[in-house]
Design an enzyme around this catalytic site. Structure first.
Site, mmCIF file in Angstrom:
data_model
loop_
_atom_site.group_PDB
_atom_site.id
_atom_site.type_symbol
_atom_site.label_atom_id
_atom_site.label_comp_id
_atom_site.label_asym_id
_atom_site.label_seq_id
_atom_site.Cartn_x
_atom_site.Cartn_y
_atom_site.Cartn_z
ATOM 1 N N SER A 183 5.891 1.160 -9.372
ATOM 2 C CA SER A 183 7.218 0.733 -9.786
ATOM 3 C C SER A 183 7.532 -0.689 -9.339
ATOM 4 C CB SER A 183 8.265 1.685 -9.218
ATOM 5 O OG SER A 183 8.140 1.747 -7.837
ATOM 6 N N LYS A 184 6.816 -1.179 -8.351
ATOM 7 C CA LYS A 184 7.128 -2.503 -7.821
ATOM 8 C C LYS A 184 6.192 -3.570 -8.401
ATOM 9 C CE LYS A 184 10.351 -1.736 -4.646
ATOM 10 N NZ LYS A 184 10.896 -0.491 -4.994
ATOM 11 N N ARG A 185 5.148 -3.118 -9.071
ATOM 12 C CA ARG A 185 4.162 -4.088 -9.529
ATOM 13 C C ARG A 185 4.585 -4.752 -10.813
ATOM 14 N NH1 ARG A 185 -1.657 -2.248 -9.411
ATOM 15 N NH2 ARG A 185 -1.050 -1.373 -11.408
#
Ligand code: GLU
Length: 282
Positions: free
Chosen positions: A253-255
């Site tokens: 989700s953060k990439r």
């Protein structure tokens, strides 16, 4: 009790593996109960109908079935307005005219007093400047057309609600500490609602009794629990899951540029391949 769970994506992009994991997690937590999908699209500047369509295609491709009708938050601003009114009538909201730069400056000044906590889970804690405006000054600025957000007066809200807990199936009984956010924004300047408001309201309205979501949203539950108390809503159980990581160990989700389900499909992967990949990474 029959479990009612939901997957609540925002259509700001195509779903990736992290979303697939979250959706499957919610579906499996429902067991033979009800599984809902909710479109969280109050931020219309960032959401696109094409991404919403893609969400349904991708979930269907994964083999998921969900209950109709799907609730689309952008269709319900009037309801969120009523929910805000309920808090406003009890004197729990105030208009905040500060710009981002105003807040940064004030926070920087407050930071020189080391005993003050200036940062919460969402960034700088609002120093409360507009909480002290007189009613006549509030009216003057509103009448002049100065844009404003609506903030919750946290101290007042806590005084009314008293001590609160919630049951997290991963973390046990958790004492709610919404004060870590300070006077949180419940209606943005550009959007007459906020994630916390719409999500808490809808979970109750839709009868969701088990909220599953990534642990990056665990702090938000402190606020949601307070809002439930203020609105006198039922309190669901929570199950926050770890975020899925890619082969490089970074959270999907953060990439940036995490491979989308769409791209995996176009590259010839089957839904079974994706499900197997998720099992390995879990
Ligand atoms: N709409 C949120 C997101 O896409 C999820 C909200 C929730 O599950 O509470 O991150």
């Amino acid at each position: 009790m029959t479990a009612v769970t939901r997957f609540a994506p925002s259509p700001t992009g195509f779903l990736h593996m992290g979303h697939a994991y979250s959706a499957l997690f919610a579906k499996s937590a429902a067991k033979d109960g009800r599984f809902l999908v909710r479109i969280e699209d109050i931020d219309r500047g960032r959401c696109r109908p094409a991404f919403e369509t893609a969400i349904f295609e991708d979930l269907a491709w994964l083999g998921l079935q969900w209950e109709a009708p799907v609730r689309r938050q952008s269709d319900h601003f009037a309801e969120y307005g009523e929910a805000l009114d309920r808090l406003d009538k009890r004197g729990l909201l105030y208009p905040c005219f500060c710009t981002r730069a105003d807040i940064q400056r004030e926070v920087a000044e407050a930071a020189s007093a080391p005993h003050l906590i200036t940062h919460g889970p969402d960034g700088p804690i609002y120093p409360g400047t507009c909480r002290h405006l007189s009613k006549s000054e509030q009216h003057r600025r509103r009448d002049a057309g100065t844009p404003y957000a609506l903030r919750l007066n946290m101290a007042e809200a806590l005084a009314i609600a008293g001590p609160l807990t919630w049951c997290d199936e991963t973390h046990g009984i958790v004492a709610a500490t919404p004060e870590i956010f300070g006077d949180v924004v419940l209606a943005r300047k550009d959007i007459t609602a906020s994630y916390h408001l719409a999500c808490t309201w809808d979970d109750a309205l839709q009868g969701v009794n088990l909220v599953t979501r990534g642990e990056d949203l665990l702090p938000a539950t402190h606020i949601h629990r307070l809002l439930q108390a203020l609105w006198d809503l039922p309190v669901p159980h929570y199950r926050h899951h770890a975020l899925l990581t890619g082969p490089d160990g970074k959270k999907f989700s953060k990439r940036d540029q995490a491979p989308t389900l769409r791209a995996l499909r176009e590259a010839g992967k089957s839904a079974e391949d994706v499900l197997a990949e998720i099992k390995v990474r879990e």
